[in-house]
Every structure is written in C-alpha cells, then in structure tokens.
Design a protein around this motif. Structure first.
Motif, PDB file in Angstrom:
ATOM      1  N   VAL A  64       0.844  -1.197   0.000  1.00 49.33           N
ATOM      2  CA  VAL A  64       0.000   0.000   0.000  1.00 49.33           C
ATOM      3  C   VAL A  64       0.881   1.249   0.000  1.00 49.33           C
ATOM      4  O   VAL A  64       1.948   1.269   0.619  1.00 49.33           O
ATOM      5  N   GLN A  65       0.429   2.273  -0.708  1.00 49.58           N
ATOM      6  CA  GLN A  65       1.158   3.537  -0.798  1.00 49.58           C
ATOM      7  C   GLN A  65       0.349   4.652  -0.148  1.00 49.58           C
ATOM      8  O   GLN A  65      -0.889   4.587  -0.131  1.00 49.58           O
ATOM      9  N   PRO A  66       1.004   5.685   0.357  1.00 51.48           N
ATOM     10  CA  PRO A  66       0.270   6.805   0.944  1.00 51.48           C
ATOM     11  C   PRO A  66      -0.769   7.342  -0.031  1.00 51.48           C
ATOM     12  O   PRO A  66      -0.486   7.566  -1.204  1.00 51.48           O
ATOM     13  N   GLY A  67      -1.987   7.504   0.477  1.00 49.90           N
ATOM     14  CA  GLY A  67      -3.069   8.042  -0.340  1.00 49.90           C
ATOM     15  C   GLY A  67      -3.901   7.001  -1.055  1.00 49.90           C
ATOM     16  O   GLY A  67      -4.940   7.330  -1.621  1.00 49.90           O
ATOM     17  N   ASP A  68      -3.472   5.733  -1.065  1.00 44.10           N
ATOM     18  CA  ASP A  68      -4.280   4.706  -1.723  1.00 44.10           C
ATOM     19  C   ASP A  68      -5.679   4.679  -1.121  1.00 44.10           C
ATOM     20  O   ASP A  68      -5.885   4.998   0.056  1.00 44.10           O
ATOM     21  N   VAL A  69      -6.653   4.282  -1.943  1.00 47.39           N
ATOM     22  CA  VAL A  69      -8.060   4.301  -1.568  1.00 47.39           C
ATOM     23  C   VAL A  69      -8.570   2.866  -1.481  1.00 47.39           C
ATOM     24  O   VAL A  69      -8.379   2.079  -2.409  1.00 47.39           O
ATOM     25  N   LEU A  70      -9.214   2.546  -0.369  1.00 49.49           N
ATOM     26  CA  LEU A  70      -9.813   1.237  -0.186  1.00 49.49           C
ATOM     27  C   LEU A  70     -11.284   1.320  -0.540  1.00 49.49           C
ATOM     28  O   LEU A  70     -11.966   2.271  -0.137  1.00 49.49           O
ATOM     29  N   ILE A  71     -11.769   0.353  -1.334  1.00 50.36           N
ATOM     30  CA  ILE A  71     -13.196   0.290  -1.586  1.00 50.36           C
ATOM     31  C   ILE A  71     -13.694  -1.067  -1.115  1.00 50.36           C
ATOM     32  O   ILE A  71     -12.984  -2.067  -1.164  1.00 50.36           O
ATOM     33  N   GLY A  72     -14.898  -1.069  -0.623  1.00 48.93           N
ATOM     34  CA  GLY A  72     -15.464  -2.300  -0.117  1.00 48.93           C
ATOM     35  C   GLY A  72     -16.948  -2.357  -0.353  1.00 48.93           C
ATOM     36  O   GLY A  72     -17.557  -1.406  -0.863  1.00 48.93           O
ATOM     37  N   GLY A  73     -17.511  -3.483   0.023  1.00 46.62           N
ATOM     38  CA  GLY A  73     -18.944  -3.682  -0.079  1.00 46.62           C
ATOM     39  C   GLY A  73     -19.646  -3.197   1.176  1.00 46.62           C
ATOM     40  O   GLY A  73     -19.106  -2.401   1.954  1.00 46.62           O
ATOM     41  N   ARG A  74     -20.825  -3.722   1.371  1.00 47.65           N
ATOM     42  CA  ARG A  74     -21.659  -3.293   2.494  1.00 47.65           C
ATOM     43  C   ARG A  74     -21.057  -3.682   3.843  1.00 47.65           C
ATOM     44  O   ARG A  74     -20.366  -4.673   3.957  1.00 47.65           O
ATOM     45  N   ARG A  93      -1.062   5.222   6.099  1.00 41.98           N
ATOM     46  CA  ARG A  93      -1.401   6.433   5.329  1.00 41.98           C
ATOM     47  C   ARG A  93      -2.419   6.176   4.218  1.00 41.98           C
ATOM     48  O   ARG A  93      -2.347   6.744   3.138  1.00 41.98           O
ATOM     49  N   VAL A  94      -3.399   5.317   4.528  1.00 45.81           N
ATOM     50  CA  VAL A  94      -4.513   5.110   3.609  1.00 45.81           C
ATOM     51  C   VAL A  94      -5.217   6.450   3.425  1.00 45.81           C
ATOM     52  O   VAL A  94      -5.461   7.176   4.382  1.00 45.81           O
ATOM     53  N   GLY A  95      -5.535   6.785   2.161  1.00 43.57           N
ATOM     54  CA  GLY A  95      -6.111   8.089   1.860  1.00 43.57           C
ATOM     55  C   GLY A  95      -7.591   8.211   2.142  1.00 43.57           C
ATOM     56  O   GLY A  95      -8.070   9.275   2.543  1.00 43.57           O
ATOM     57  N   ALA A  96      -8.350   7.143   1.942  1.00 47.45           N
ATOM     58  CA  ALA A  96      -9.799   7.174   2.158  1.00 47.45           C
ATOM     59  C   ALA A  96     -10.338   5.761   2.022  1.00 47.45           C
ATOM     60  O   ALA A  96      -9.681   4.875   1.466  1.00 47.45           O
ATOM     61  N   ILE A  97     -11.548   5.577   2.526  1.00 43.21           N
ATOM     62  CA  ILE A  97     -12.275   4.324   2.356  1.00 43.21           C
ATOM     63  C   ILE A  97     -13.642   4.676   1.801  1.00 43.21           C
ATOM     64  O   ILE A  97     -14.310   5.601   2.283  1.00 43.21           O
ATOM     65  N   VAL A  98     -14.051   3.926   0.768  1.00 39.71           N
ATOM     66  CA  VAL A  98     -15.352   4.136   0.141  1.00 39.71           C
ATOM     67  C   VAL A  98     -16.102   2.813   0.174  1.00 39.71           C
ATOM     68  O   VAL A  98     -15.595   1.801  -0.320  1.00 39.71           O
ATOM     69  N   ALA A  99     -17.296   2.823   0.758  1.00 41.71           N
ATOM     70  CA  ALA A  99     -18.139   1.629   0.831  1.00 41.71           C
ATOM     71  C   ALA A  99     -19.599   2.087   0.906  1.00 41.71           C
ATOM     72  O   ALA A  99     -19.873   3.199   1.368  1.00 41.71           O
ATOM     73  N   PRO A 100     -20.525   1.243   0.477  1.00 44.11           N
ATOM     74  CA  PRO A 100     -21.931   1.649   0.531  1.00 44.11           C
ATOM     75  C   PRO A 100     -22.466   1.815   1.947  1.00 44.11           C
ATOM     76  O   PRO A 100     -23.410   2.565   2.169  1.00 44.11           O
ATOM     77  N   SER A 101     -21.867   1.105   2.916  1.00 47.63           N
ATOM     78  CA  SER A 101     -22.281   1.280   4.309  1.00 47.63           C
ATOM     79  C   SER A 101     -21.133   0.865   5.223  1.00 47.63           C
ATOM     80  O   SER A 101     -20.272   0.068   4.841  1.00 47.63           O
TER      81      SER A 101
END
Length: 184
Positions: A64-74, A93-101
């Motif tokens: 993982v690199q600084p700023g990488d974005v994690l996406i996941g499910g519910r 240094r994860v940049g953000a996480i995006v998931a529906p919930s």
C-alpha cells in the motif's frame, strides 16, 4: 524495525498523484483489517500496522502507498469497536475508504483518526489496482473512465479533517467541530 510511515502526514484534501484502488468485498470486519493477535499490545506499537489485512490480503501492508483508496462492499468495519484497526490504516497512510455502508462505531473511529470515509458503492465501477485521484474535501473521484461525485463530507467534518482528525481538532480548539465557541 521502524516503519518509515509511522507518523502519517495529513492527507486531507486532494490526494497528490495517482492513488491505487484496493478492492475488498462485503462485511470486512475489524479482525480482517487487523487480526487481534497483532494488536499493538501484542505485536508492538511500532509494527502492528504491518499486519493489516494479514489473512485476506497478505501483500497489503508492504505494498500500500500513501493516499491509496480502499473500496469495499456493504457493512465495512463490522465487529468489535477496536480502534487499532483504523489506527493501522492511518499508520499506513490510507487516503480514504469508500463503501456503501459502514459499521457505525468503526465509521466514527475512522473519522476520529482522520481517515475520510465515503458512503458510496464503487464495487462495479472500479477494480483492484485502478488509478484514481480523490479530492476528499469535495468527494470528487476521477478515474480512467470519468468522474464520480461521492457525497461530500458535511462542513463540521471538513472543519475537523482540515486539522488532521476530529481528535486533532479537539486538542487544538478544546471543542468538537460544529460546536459553537463557548458552548458546553
């Protein structure tokens, strides 16, 4: 061995350069993020983050690199309310996480530590390793196929994350973001 990423800089705002997507599935729990046997008090404060996703993505912590974005499910972050799972992601240094919930306590822990969390489903749009840019203040995510407007964080949260995290804001101002000065 000291991890050179142990003191994360503030990543709030536009993530510089291209971030990579790390794609996970539904119901990623806090034991998936950081197994209990690698908690800071077990593995050590200086290395516990090197065990992030140890069993489900063993390559993650090293790659993982600084700023990488994690996406996941519910239901990202379900399970216990252990704060060391998001602490490991912050140290990496994860940049953000995006998931529906998100599990509510985990969501709050992410924000307390300054990791932007966006509620949106990107699972069918992006793949592991895709390159993106993300403006965490506005929620604008750009990828090879176009742009996606994620729900932008509310003003009180943008106010806190400009300081680094909700905790950093409280330490500096003696109040929580959104509270009026002098309110109890």
């Amino acid at each position: 061995m000291q991890d050179s990423r142990a003191t994360p800089p503030r990543l709030w705002g536009r993530i510089q350069g291209m971030a990579r997507i790390w794609k996970f599935g539904d119901s990623v729990n806090t034991d998936d993020i950081l197994p209990g046997k690698f908690a800071p008090f077990m593995a050590g404060e200086d290395v516990f983050q090197t065990f992030a996703f140890h069993y489900i993505r063993p390559e993650f912590a090293a790659a993982v690199q600084p700023g990488d974005v994690l996406i996941g499910g519910r239901n990202w972050g379900l399970g216990s309310s252990r704060e060391y799972a998001p602490q490991a992601l912050k140290k990496l240094r994860v940049g953000a996480i995006v998931a529906p919930s998100f599990a509510r306590i985990h969501y709050r822990n992410l924000l307390n530590l300054g990791i932007p969390a966006f509620e949106y489903d990107l699972m069918t749009l992006l793949e592991d390793g895709d390159e993106v840019t993300l403006d965490a203040q506005t929620g604008l995510l750009t990828h090879a196929g176009g742009t996606v407007q994620l729900p932008p964080p509310p003003e009180f949260l943008r106010e806190a994350l400009r300081e680094g995290s909700i905790l950093d804001f409280f330490k500096k101002h003696g109040r929580f973001p959104g509270e009026k000065v002098g309110s109890a």
